[in-house]
Write an enzyme that holds these catalytic residues in place. Structure first.
Site, PDB file in Angstrom:
ATOM      1  N   CYS A 116     -48.471  -5.396 -44.424  1.00  0.00           N
ATOM      2  CA  CYS A 116     -49.230  -4.390 -45.192  1.00  0.00           C
ATOM      3  C   CYS A 116     -48.447  -3.836 -46.375  1.00  0.00           C
ATOM      4  O   CYS A 116     -49.021  -3.184 -47.243  1.00  0.00           O
ATOM      5  CB  CYS A 116     -49.674  -3.268 -44.265  1.00  0.00           C
ATOM      6  SG  CYS A 116     -50.774  -3.868 -42.973  1.00  0.00           S
ATOM      7  N   HIS A 256     -51.596   2.747 -48.517  1.00  0.00           N
ATOM      8  CA  HIS A 256     -52.153   1.644 -47.737  1.00  0.00           C
ATOM      9  C   HIS A 256     -53.216   2.218 -46.801  1.00  0.00           C
ATOM     10  O   HIS A 256     -53.049   3.311 -46.257  1.00  0.00           O
ATOM     11  CB  HIS A 256     -51.026   0.978 -46.932  1.00  0.00           C
ATOM     12  CG  HIS A 256     -51.537   0.003 -45.931  1.00  0.00           C
ATOM     13  ND1 HIS A 256     -52.367  -1.044 -46.274  1.00  0.00           N
ATOM     14  CD2 HIS A 256     -51.351  -0.083 -44.578  1.00  0.00           C
ATOM     15  CE1 HIS A 256     -52.665  -1.730 -45.185  1.00  0.00           C
ATOM     16  NE2 HIS A 256     -52.068  -1.169 -44.152  1.00  0.00           N
ATOM     17  N   ASN A 286     -58.765  -2.142 -42.831  1.00  0.00           N
ATOM     18  CA  ASN A 286     -57.410  -2.514 -43.264  1.00  0.00           C
ATOM     19  C   ASN A 286     -57.424  -3.975 -43.716  1.00  0.00           C
ATOM     20  O   ASN A 286     -57.530  -4.885 -42.891  1.00  0.00           O
ATOM     21  CB  ASN A 286     -56.440  -2.306 -42.091  1.00  0.00           C
ATOM     22  CG  ASN A 286     -54.996  -2.621 -42.471  1.00  0.00           C
ATOM     23  OD1 ASN A 286     -54.720  -3.163 -43.530  1.00  0.00           O
ATOM     24  ND2 ASN A 286     -54.082  -2.279 -41.581  1.00  0.00           N
TER      25      ASN A 286
HETATM   26  N1  COA Z   1     -63.114   2.013 -28.802  1.00  0.00           N
HETATM   27  C1  COA Z   1     -63.091   2.897 -27.802  1.00  0.00           C
HETATM   28  N2  COA Z   1     -61.952   3.235 -27.148  1.00  0.00           N
HETATM   29  C2  COA Z   1     -60.819   2.640 -27.557  1.00  0.00           C
HETATM   30  C3  COA Z   1     -60.787   1.710 -28.598  1.00  0.00           C
HETATM   31  C4  COA Z   1     -61.993   1.406 -29.218  1.00  0.00           C
HETATM   32  N3  COA Z   1     -62.092   0.520 -30.228  1.00  0.00           N
HETATM   33  N4  COA Z   1     -59.518   1.295 -28.760  1.00  0.00           N
HETATM   34  C5  COA Z   1     -58.771   1.940 -27.877  1.00  0.00           C
HETATM   35  N5  COA Z   1     -59.563   2.762 -27.131  1.00  0.00           N
HETATM   36  C6  COA Z   1     -59.177   3.634 -26.039  1.00  0.00           C
HETATM   37  C7  COA Z   1     -57.870   3.236 -25.418  1.00  0.00           C
HETATM   38  O1  COA Z   1     -58.080   2.213 -24.466  1.00  0.00           O
HETATM   39  C8  COA Z   1     -57.438   4.525 -24.800  1.00  0.00           C
HETATM   40  O2  COA Z   1     -58.139   4.700 -23.591  1.00  0.00           O
HETATM   41  P1  COA Z   1     -57.392   5.278 -22.292  1.00  0.00           P
HETATM   42  O3  COA Z   1     -56.929   6.648 -22.718  1.00  0.00           O
HETATM   43  O4  COA Z   1     -58.452   5.274 -21.262  1.00  0.00           O
HETATM   44  O5  COA Z   1     -56.257   4.339 -22.051  1.00  0.00           O
HETATM   45  C9  COA Z   1     -57.946   5.578 -25.777  1.00  0.00           C
HETATM   46  O6  COA Z   1     -58.966   4.932 -26.546  1.00  0.00           O
HETATM   47  C10 COA Z   1     -56.875   6.083 -26.716  1.00  0.00           C
HETATM   48  O7  COA Z   1     -56.152   4.976 -27.197  1.00  0.00           O
HETATM   49  P2  COA Z   1     -54.971   5.108 -28.180  1.00  0.00           P
HETATM   50  O8  COA Z   1     -54.393   3.780 -28.448  1.00  0.00           O
HETATM   51  O9  COA Z   1     -54.071   6.221 -27.725  1.00  0.00           O
HETATM   52  O10 COA Z   1     -55.759   5.631 -29.476  1.00  0.00           O
HETATM   53  P3  COA Z   1     -55.158   6.081 -30.824  1.00  0.00           P
HETATM   54  O11 COA Z   1     -55.668   7.415 -31.117  1.00  0.00           O
HETATM   55  O12 COA Z   1     -53.662   5.832 -30.916  1.00  0.00           O
HETATM   56  O13 COA Z   1     -55.849   5.065 -31.823  1.00  0.00           O
HETATM   57  C11 COA Z   1     -55.291   3.152 -33.138  1.00  0.00           C
HETATM   58  C12 COA Z   1     -55.575   3.682 -31.746  1.00  0.00           C
HETATM   59  C13 COA Z   1     -55.006   1.678 -33.069  1.00  0.00           C
HETATM   60  C14 COA Z   1     -56.530   3.404 -33.975  1.00  0.00           C
HETATM   61  C15 COA Z   1     -54.101   3.916 -33.734  1.00  0.00           C
HETATM   62  O14 COA Z   1     -53.039   3.901 -32.825  1.00  0.00           O
HETATM   63  C16 COA Z   1     -53.610   3.338 -35.033  1.00  0.00           C
HETATM   64  O15 COA Z   1     -54.301   3.409 -36.024  1.00  0.00           O
HETATM   65  N6  COA Z   1     -52.379   2.827 -35.037  1.00  0.00           N
HETATM   66  C17 COA Z   1     -51.714   2.341 -36.228  1.00  0.00           C
HETATM   67  C18 COA Z   1     -52.523   1.293 -36.901  1.00  0.00           C
HETATM   68  C19 COA Z   1     -51.824   0.755 -38.048  1.00  0.00           C
HETATM   69  O16 COA Z   1     -51.431   1.469 -38.928  1.00  0.00           O
HETATM   70  N7  COA Z   1     -51.696  -0.560 -38.057  1.00  0.00           N
HETATM   71  C20 COA Z   1     -51.282  -1.349 -39.116  1.00  0.00           C
HETATM   72  C21 COA Z   1     -50.030  -0.944 -39.721  1.00  0.00           C
HETATM   73  S1  COA Z   1     -50.205  -1.485 -41.246  1.00  0.00           S
END
Ligand code: COA
Length: 329
Positions: A116, A256, A286
């Site tokens: 990214c 980004h 993204n």
């Molecule tokens: N729909 C519904 N629930 C979802 C889900 C979806 N698409 N994806 C994950 N969940 C659930 C998880 O299973 C978890 O459930 P649990 O509590 O029962 O285990 C809950 O939602 C919370 O998950 P979590 O991973 O803690 O959510 P989050 O708030 O961290 O959001 C991301 C997840 C991926 C959106 C977030 O971590 C993120 O954006 N990370 C960085 C992404 C990034 O920048 N990536 C590229 C770098 S360039």
């Protein structure tokens, strides 16, 4: 002697027509529109459909339009860098494929893989060629067909990514416009949180790697989220400090687009009002190396010569950085 800087003199983007909505993702995995909007800010993304179409398909359209709009003949391009993590093939480079389709044959081309942060790494590398005086018309294209490496059974990643491409032209400028500072970082300790395991030389494709779904993006979202916020906030603050810039001096921050909450937290930590932050993640998700130039393309009509822009990104590797530039037109 006045310093030669590399100024962006044109930008053009391309996104495929197919719109993958949150509603459609609800039919594919256990997710829902409300969760996706609240946790990421994404409403839809574009997907490149069609047999035999790759990242170069979008890169070609972005660069073709860029050459047309800037009145640049293919033979004038003396360097093209394609930032991507989804090259059409391991080799030749996607930049070569784009160049071939557009009859760019008077220079050289290569791909740059920094996930990214690819666009920031690539414009920084390109700027050095321009500043040296040796290169006059350099194209940088950020392009990724993320749908080719996303696992559409993994709800934690498939909601995030989309496909797209956008390109800029860099030309020498001696009036103070252009790229004025780059602060790039990488830390390989991040390799365990965000990667595509198989398909390279360590784990070449095999029935086993396919069965284990190892050709897809793996991400441990929590640690990536935290590192992205602190990494980008840190380089933005450092870049502003060493260039004596206040929040008022900066017209736009171009982050980004990985998650709207990451963008908002970085803005808050750096004290920027959201009106100064380019955000289009709701439309495209993204698109990896394409997010920042796609923003520049969308906001092009609102930019004025002399505007101070800070571009910032964070991605797999880990890689991250901030680029400070003065808009040239
Ligand atoms: N729909 C519904 N629930 C979802 C889900 C979806 N698409 N994806 C994950 N969940 C659930 C998880 O299973 C978890 O459930 P649990 O509590 O029962 O285990 C809950 O939602 C919370 O998950 P979590 O991973 O803690 O959510 P989050 O708030 O961290 O959001 C991301 C997840 C991926 C959106 C977030 O971590 C993120 O954006 N990370 C960085 C992404 C990034 O920048 N990536 C590229 C770098 S360039």
């Amino acid at each position: 002697m006045t310093k030669i800087r590399a100024a962006i003199t044109g930008v053009n983007g391309y996104v495929p027509d197919y719109v993958l909505t949150n509603a459609e993702l609800e039919q594919m995995v256990d997710t829902n529109d409300q969760w996706i909007r609240a946790r990421t800010g994404i409403q839809e993304r574009r997907i490149l459909k069609g047999e035999g179409k790759g990242t170069s398909t979008m890169g070609i359209e972005a660069v073709r339009g860029l050459l047309e709009k800037t009145g640049t003949a293919p033979e004038e391009v003396d360097l093209m860098i394609c930032a991507t993590v989804t090259p059409d093939m391991q080799f030749p480079d996607t930049a070569n494929l784009i160049a071939d389709a557009l009859d760019i044959r008077n220079g050289f081309c290569f791909d740059l893989h920094a996930a990214c942060s690819g666009f920031l790494y690539a414009i920084t590398a390109a700027s050095r060629f321009v500043e040296s005086g040796a290169h006059k018309k350099v194209v940088v294209v950020g392009a990724d067909k993320m749908s080719s490496i996303v696992d559409y059974t993994d709800r934690s990643t498939c909601i995030l990514f989309g496909d797209g491409a956008a390109a800029v032209l860099l030309e020498p400028n001696e009036d103070g416009y252009g790229i004025r500072d780059s602060l790039l970082r990488s830390d390989g300790a991040g390799q365990v949180f965000l990667f595509q395991k198989a398909g390279g030389s360590r784990y070449p494709a095999s029935p086993q790697t396919v069965e284990n779904r190892e050709h897809f993006v793996y991400q441990n979202g929590g640690p990536v989220f935290k590192a992205a916020v602190s990494g980008m906030a840190d380089v933005v603050a450092q870049s502003m400090k060493r260039n004596n810039l206040s929040v008022d001096d900066v017209s736009w921050v171009v982050p980004h687009q990985a998650n709207r909450r990451i963008i908002e937290q970085v803005a808050r930590m750096a004290d920027f009002p959201l009106e100064k932050i380019m955000i289009n993640i709701h439309k495209y998700g993204n698109t990896t190396a394409a997010t920042i130039p796609l923003c520049l393309w969308e906001w092009e009509n609102q930019l004025k010569a002399g505007d101070n822009l800070i571009l910032t990104a964070f991605g797999g590797g880990f890689t991250w950085g901030a680029v400070y530039l003065k808009w040239a037109y």
